[in-house]
Design a protein around this motif. Structure first.
Motif, PDB file in Angstrom:
ATOM      1  N   LEU A   1      -9.342  -0.492 -27.591  1.00  0.00           N
ATOM      2  CA  LEU A   1     -10.784  -0.253 -27.646  1.00  0.00           C
ATOM      3  C   LEU A   1     -11.425  -1.048 -28.777  1.00  0.00           C
ATOM      4  O   LEU A   1     -12.512  -1.616 -28.610  1.00  0.00           O
ATOM      5  CB  LEU A   1     -11.045   1.242 -27.852  1.00  0.00           C
ATOM      6  N   LEU A   2     -10.757  -1.100 -29.918  1.00  0.00           N
ATOM      7  CA  LEU A   2     -11.279  -1.883 -31.037  1.00  0.00           C
ATOM      8  C   LEU A   2     -11.273  -3.367 -30.712  1.00  0.00           C
ATOM      9  O   LEU A   2     -12.211  -4.091 -31.072  1.00  0.00           O
ATOM     10  CB  LEU A   2     -10.439  -1.607 -32.290  1.00  0.00           C
ATOM     11  N   GLU A   3     -10.251  -3.832 -30.001  1.00  0.00           N
ATOM     12  CA  GLU A   3     -10.199  -5.241 -29.630  1.00  0.00           C
ATOM     13  C   GLU A   3     -11.339  -5.606 -28.684  1.00  0.00           C
ATOM     14  O   GLU A   3     -11.992  -6.646 -28.840  1.00  0.00           O
ATOM     15  CB  GLU A   3      -8.846  -5.552 -28.982  1.00  0.00           C
ATOM     16  N   ASP A   4     -11.600  -4.745 -27.685  1.00  0.00           N
ATOM     17  CA  ASP A   4     -12.719  -5.003 -26.772  1.00  0.00           C
ATOM     18  C   ASP A   4     -14.048  -4.996 -27.510  1.00  0.00           C
ATOM     19  O   ASP A   4     -14.940  -5.814 -27.232  1.00  0.00           O
ATOM     20  CB  ASP A   4     -12.733  -3.943 -25.662  1.00  0.00           C
ATOM     21  N   HIS A   5     -14.191  -4.080 -28.449  1.00  0.00           N
ATOM     22  CA  HIS A   5     -15.436  -4.011 -29.216  1.00  0.00           C
ATOM     23  C   HIS A   5     -15.651  -5.267 -30.057  1.00  0.00           C
ATOM     24  O   HIS A   5     -16.757  -5.822 -30.091  1.00  0.00           O
ATOM     25  CB  HIS A   5     -15.397  -2.769 -30.111  1.00  0.00           C
ATOM     26  N   LEU A   6     -14.606  -5.748 -30.693  1.00  0.00           N
ATOM     27  CA  LEU A   6     -14.731  -6.960 -31.511  1.00  0.00           C
ATOM     28  C   LEU A   6     -15.013  -8.180 -30.646  1.00  0.00           C
ATOM     29  O   LEU A   6     -15.793  -9.061 -31.023  1.00  0.00           O
ATOM     30  CB  LEU A   6     -13.455  -7.163 -32.330  1.00  0.00           C
ATOM     31  N   ASP A   7     -14.378  -8.257 -29.454  1.00  0.00           N
ATOM     32  CA  ASP A   7     -14.651  -9.381 -28.550  1.00  0.00           C
ATOM     33  C   ASP A   7     -16.101  -9.380 -28.093  1.00  0.00           C
ATOM     34  O   ASP A   7     -16.739 -10.443 -27.999  1.00  0.00           O
ATOM     35  CB  ASP A   7     -13.711  -9.313 -27.339  1.00  0.00           C
ATOM     36  N   GLN A   8     -16.615  -8.189 -27.812  1.00  0.00           N
ATOM     37  CA  GLN A   8     -18.017  -8.106 -27.382  1.00  0.00           C
ATOM     38  C   GLN A   8     -18.964  -8.517 -28.499  1.00  0.00           C
ATOM     39  O   GLN A   8     -19.964  -9.212 -28.257  1.00  0.00           O
ATOM     40  CB  GLN A   8     -18.317  -6.672 -26.929  1.00  0.00           C
ATOM     41  N   MET A   9     -18.653  -8.129 -29.718  1.00  0.00           N
ATOM     42  CA  MET A   9     -19.495  -8.525 -30.854  1.00  0.00           C
ATOM     43  C   MET A   9     -19.442 -10.034 -31.075  1.00  0.00           C
ATOM     44  O   MET A   9     -20.458 -10.653 -31.403  1.00  0.00           O
ATOM     45  CB  MET A   9     -19.043  -7.797 -32.113  1.00  0.00           C
ATOM     46  N   ARG A  10     -18.277 -10.637 -30.884  1.00  0.00           N
ATOM     47  CA  ARG A  10     -18.174 -12.087 -31.036  1.00  0.00           C
ATOM     48  C   ARG A  10     -18.999 -12.800 -29.970  1.00  0.00           C
ATOM     49  O   ARG A  10     -19.661 -13.800 -30.253  1.00  0.00           O
ATOM     50  CB  ARG A  10     -16.704 -12.516 -30.932  1.00  0.00           C
ATOM     51  N   LYS A  11     -18.972 -12.280 -28.736  1.00  0.00           N
ATOM     52  CA  LYS A  11     -19.762 -12.908 -27.676  1.00  0.00           C
ATOM     53  C   LYS A  11     -21.253 -12.793 -27.960  1.00  0.00           C
ATOM     54  O   LYS A  11     -22.009 -13.760 -27.777  1.00  0.00           O
ATOM     55  CB  LYS A  11     -19.426 -12.244 -26.333  1.00  0.00           C
ATOM     56  N   GLU A  12     -21.682 -11.610 -28.408  1.00  0.00           N
ATOM     57  CA  GLU A  12     -23.103 -11.444 -28.726  1.00  0.00           C
ATOM     58  C   GLU A  12     -23.527 -12.342 -29.879  1.00  0.00           C
ATOM     59  O   GLU A  12     -24.606 -12.934 -29.874  1.00  0.00           O
ATOM     60  CB  GLU A  12     -23.377  -9.977 -29.066  1.00  0.00           C
TER      61      GLU A  12
ATOM     62  N   ASN B   1     -11.706   5.171 -34.772  1.00  0.00           N
ATOM     63  CA  ASN B   1     -11.826   6.607 -34.524  1.00  0.00           C
ATOM     64  C   ASN B   1     -13.108   6.926 -33.756  1.00  0.00           C
ATOM     65  O   ASN B   1     -13.114   7.750 -32.830  1.00  0.00           O
ATOM     66  CB  ASN B   1     -11.791   7.356 -35.852  1.00  0.00           C
ATOM     67  N   ASP B   2     -14.210   6.263 -34.119  1.00  0.00           N
ATOM     68  CA  ASP B   2     -15.475   6.476 -33.393  1.00  0.00           C
ATOM     69  C   ASP B   2     -15.365   6.021 -31.947  1.00  0.00           C
ATOM     70  O   ASP B   2     -15.887   6.676 -31.037  1.00  0.00           O
ATOM     71  CB  ASP B   2     -16.608   5.724 -34.092  1.00  0.00           C
ATOM     72  N   LEU B   3     -14.699   4.898 -31.722  1.00  0.00           N
ATOM     73  CA  LEU B   3     -14.533   4.413 -30.347  1.00  0.00           C
ATOM     74  C   LEU B   3     -13.667   5.359 -29.528  1.00  0.00           C
ATOM     75  O   LEU B   3     -13.925   5.575 -28.331  1.00  0.00           O
ATOM     76  CB  LEU B   3     -13.919   3.008 -30.366  1.00  0.00           C
ATOM     77  N   ARG B   4     -12.645   5.924 -30.138  1.00  0.00           N
ATOM     78  CA  ARG B   4     -11.801   6.892 -29.424  1.00  0.00           C
ATOM     79  C   ARG B   4     -12.594   8.153 -29.088  1.00  0.00           C
ATOM     80  O   ARG B   4     -12.431   8.731 -28.013  1.00  0.00           O
ATOM     81  CB  ARG B   4     -10.587   7.229 -30.277  1.00  0.00           C
ATOM     82  N   ILE B   5     -13.448   8.580 -30.002  1.00  0.00           N
ATOM     83  CA  ILE B   5     -14.297   9.746 -29.719  1.00  0.00           C
ATOM     84  C   ILE B   5     -15.255   9.445 -28.572  1.00  0.00           C
ATOM     85  O   ILE B   5     -15.474  10.270 -27.672  1.00  0.00           O
ATOM     86  CB  ILE B   5     -15.061  10.157 -30.991  1.00  0.00           C
ATOM     87  N   LYS B   6     -15.829   8.242 -28.578  1.00  0.00           N
ATOM     88  CA  LYS B   6     -16.744   7.847 -27.510  1.00  0.00           C
ATOM     89  C   LYS B   6     -16.036   7.796 -26.172  1.00  0.00           C
ATOM     90  O   LYS B   6     -16.559   8.263 -25.146  1.00  0.00           O
ATOM     91  CB  LYS B   6     -17.355   6.492 -27.848  1.00  0.00           C
ATOM     92  N   ALA B   7     -14.819   7.234 -26.143  1.00  0.00           N
ATOM     93  CA  ALA B   7     -14.062   7.170 -24.890  1.00  0.00           C
ATOM     94  C   ALA B   7     -13.694   8.560 -24.399  1.00  0.00           C
ATOM     95  O   ALA B   7     -13.739   8.839 -23.190  1.00  0.00           O
ATOM     96  CB  ALA B   7     -12.801   6.320 -25.095  1.00  0.00           C
TER      97      ALA B   7
END
Length: 777
Positions: free
Chosen positions: A512-523, A640-646
């Motif tokens: 989840l953290l990896e997907d979040h970082l990839d999305q931030m890099r794309k943006e 931890n926040d991403l895991r809570i969101k999922a």
């Protein structure tokens, strides 16, 4: 007669401030005048040593004058600082308070002008701290020492000064270590030796206070500072020892006041009393209201101030095993002399050192078992100390008698529900750190309290059951293991004593953290037209670090081989095992095996292979992030926040299960704990468990009432203030008109009219007529 003219020398001799001004402008031209004053000072100084009371004011003026111009004549005044230091250290008891204050201030002036160094100044000021009886001078000396060391370390660390000052502080603590004390207050014996020991005790106290203050201001944060205060933990004077222990515990409510200029909260009752007595003015009312508001704010902050342990200081202890053993030896040796409060204080420090460094002082559990009784004073703090000292390397055989003692003293029908809850919670905290210390029959008795009618005991029993469902469900009966443990058929036993867990191969939710970082890099790349973004920040973050390249040339040179996903020989799957099994079974099968069964076997092999390939891709994906990025605490908080969101999204999508809800609750609890204080130790509330809110005392009720009145309008009826053109309240006559008739009939005025005689009625009638006539004119 003609006018007499005074010579320049006589004029300057009688006016020292003017001569001081002239010397600063032209030191060479006024050297003779200065030498005249210097010789005068030298003669008065010799007289002053014999009789300090004679010419004291003139001597003080000369000292102040020479201190101002000493930088202009460094050779002539080379011995002047030593004169002041010697006079302070050798004749301090015979000097007047004004002379002491003046000499100290002039020494500080010489330091500010660069005539003497900081080390020379501090060597004079440190011995004066325990000797002075003036609070003003003591506060001035203390502030001077702290500000001088802080200024010297402002830009860069002044290691020379720090080493010298730390050596002086260490010596101040060490000089009184051999003293003998009497009584539980830790006071020195009487006599000449006792007086010297008391002097050493005062020096040690000030050394600990200054070291604590410099640590608090982040001027000193090294192991030498911790070593000074650690030595104070074994000082024979109880006050010094208590101050040192409180430093490691991080307590704010210390017995001693180690700060003379500590800001005290004014008395709110005194301010209100003063407002009633003094003259009522609008400005005075506003001033007092502002002070009361400040007092309430300070009291609120003081009540809600968190108490956190000084975790970094505990980690900087030199040889913590020896420190813990010496602390226990001191506790056992002076058990009869020390008070209970001080013994509990030592227990707290010893348990925190054992827990943070994973130490084993096995005699501590034999010692603490005598204090495990529900009627013991401060028993909750003792239970906290017991639980904090346990870790996974503590032998279970030592803890089993302690657990049995807790169950015998706290968990039985003859005590209150709060005592039972505290006992079960204490046992749970110990078993959480070392699960093997629990006995199976005792565990069954403890979890039976989950059916209790009292909320605290019921919660404690459920928490004990939930703990062993997670760490060792094999100790529970089959019906008590829970749905998840029974369905998954887990063999989740704790590791045997002395065994280390295997190296973790994965971090849960890292994808989840990896997907979040990839999305931030794309943006970031889209916002910067395809350039820049987080990659540049990552590259900048690696500056100054030796990072190995992932290029093919370097990987080949280091002996590593690139593995492609298309290589059929390296597919991680169980297909080979399945083939071996099928070949061994085919020998026992008959030749009449149908082609349909072979096709089913092939399909199962393909499914297993695909599943394992997906797992392999997932592991490779996670390992890529874990090996290319150093995860910071902020990254783990984001994870931890991403895991809570999922988990929330899974619950909203209809996948709500008890295990998912428990997982979400644990994630939210970990986020709350990390936001409050990641280094916090066990607290008394963890042992006591949920309790009913205690009844507030008078002060708390009044504070709550005053807090609720803030921002509201003044009390009273607003009828005459809002519904009239001119603000005014209603009169008593207007209030009488609106009274109910039954209230009027029962009033005394109506009753007196009914019972009045004819004579009284005539008198009232004549008075009414006369009043009307006077009003008519």
């Amino acid at each position: 007669m003609g006018r007499q003219h005074t010579s320049r020398g006589a004029l300057l001799t009688s006016n020292l401030p003017q001569l001081q001004n002239m010397i600063k402008r032209d030191p060479i031209g006024y050297r003779d005048e200065f030498m005249q004053q210097w010789n005068h000072y030298d003669s008065i100084r010799k007289i002053f040593k014999i009789s300090p009371e004679e010419q004291a004011s003139h001597f003080r003026e000369l000292v102040s004058f020479i201190s101002q111009v000493a930088s202009c004549y460094p050779k002539e005044t080379a011995e002047f600082p030593s004169h002041l230091s010697t006079l302070l250290l050798e004749s301090y008891a015979t000097l007047t308070p004004e002379i002491r204050q003046s000499l100290v201030q002039n020494l500080v002036l010489l330091r500010n002008k660069g005539v003497i160094t900081s080390i020379t100044l501090l060597q004079t000021l440190f011995p004066l701290l325990p000797r002075t009886t003036s609070s003003t001078l003591r506060s001035f000396i203390r502030k001077t020492i702290l500000s001088d060391i802080k200024t010297a370390n402002l830009k860069t660390k002044n290691h020379k000064l720090n080493r010298a000052v730390q050596a002086m502080l260490f010596g101040m603590v060490e000089r009184g270590m051999s003293g003998e004390v009497i009584g539980d207050k830790g006071k020195m014996k009487a006599g000449a030796a006792g007086d010297a020991a008391r002097q050493y005790g005062a020096e040690a106290m000030w050394a600990v206070v200054l070291a604590k203050e410099l640590w608090k201001k982040s001027v000193w944060n090294d192991s030498k500072t911790v070593s000074i205060i650690a030595l104070g933990c074994f000082h024979p004077v109880t006050k010094v020892q208590s101050a040192s222990i409180h430093f490691f515990l991080g307590s704010e409510n210390e017995e001693e006041k180690d700060s003379d200029d500590e800001e005290e909260i004014p008395d709110a009752g005194g301010l209100k009393h003063r407002r009633e007595i003094n003259k009522k003015t609008r400005s005075g009312e506003k001033k007092i209201a502002k002070q009361l508001k400040t007092i309430r704010k300070k009291e609120h902050n003081k009540r809600n101030a968190p108490v956190t342990a000084n975790f970094s200081a505990l980690q900087l202890l030199n040889d913590p095993q020896t420190f813990a053993e010496k602390l226990y030896d001191y506790l056992a040796k002076h058990d009869k002399r020390l008070s209970l409060d001080h013994k509990v204080l030592i227990m707290q420090l010893l348990s925190r050192v054992m827990g943070s460094h994973k130490l084993c002082v096995l005699s501590f559990y034999t010692y603490i078992i005598r204090y495990l009784a529900y009627h013991q004073l401060q028993v909750t703090v003792i239970l906290v100390s017991l639980a904090q000292s346990v870790h996974e390397l503590t032998p279970p055989d030592v803890l089993t008698p302690v657990i049995r003692k807790l169950a015998t003293e706290f968990v039985h029908p003859g005590v209150g529900s709060e005592v039972i809850a505290a006992g079960i919670n204490a046992i749970r905290e110990v078993c959480k750190r070392q699960p093997w210390c629990m006995e199976e029959d005792l565990l069954g008795d403890l979890i039976a309290y989950r059916k209790s009618r009292d909320k605290a005991a019921m919660t404690a029993g459920r928490s004990m059951l939930q703990l062993y469902r997670e760490v060792n469900p094999g100790m529970l009966k089959r019906r008590e293991r829970g749905k998840e443990a029974t369905m998954n058929n887990r063999d989740n036993k704790p590791l045997p004593f002395g065994h280390n867990p295997d190296t973790p191969a994965n971090i849960e939710g890292l994808e989840l953290l990896e997907d979040h970082l990839d999305q931030m890099r794309k943006e970031a790349a889209d916002g910067a037209d395809g350039e820049g973004g987080l990659d540049e920040d990552d590259d900048a973050a690696w500056e100054g670090w030796d990072v190995e390249s992932d290029s093919e040339e370097e990987s080949d040179s280091d002996g590593w081989n690139n593995v492609s996903d298309d290589d059929d020989d390296l597919v991680i799957s169980d297909s080979d095992d399945e083939k071996d099994k099928s070949s061994s079974k085919s020998k026992t099968k008959t030749k009449s095996t149908s082609d349909d069964e072979k096709e089913k076997d092939d399909e199962m092999k393909d499914e297993v292979t695909e599943t394992n390939e997906e797992k392999t891709e997932e592991v490779q994906r996670v390992s890529t992030l874990a090996t290319t990025k150093i995860l910071t605490p902020a990254d783990f908080a984001l994870l931890n926040d991403l895991r809570i969101k999922a988990a929330n999204e899974a619950i909203q999508s209809g996948q709500s299960t008890k295990s998912l809800k428990r997982k979400l609750a644990s994630l939210e609890a970990s986020r709350k704990a990390s936001s409050q204080n990641p280094d916090a130790f066990l607290s008394e509330s963890d042992i006591l468990g949920p309790r009913k809110k205690a009844k507030s005392d008078y002060a708390e009720r009044m504070a709550s009432i005053q807090e609720g009145r803030e921002g509201r309008e003044k009390f009273g009826s607003s009828k005459g203030k809002k519904n009239k053109e001119v603000m005014s309240s209603s009169t008593n006559r207007e209030k009488k008109r609106n009274k109910p008739i039954m209230m009027i009939m029962a009033s005394g005025a109506v009753r007196s009219k009914k019972k009045a005689s004819l004579r009284e009625k005539q008198r009232k009638l004549r008075a009414h007529i006369e009043k009307g006539k006077r009003g008519g004119h």
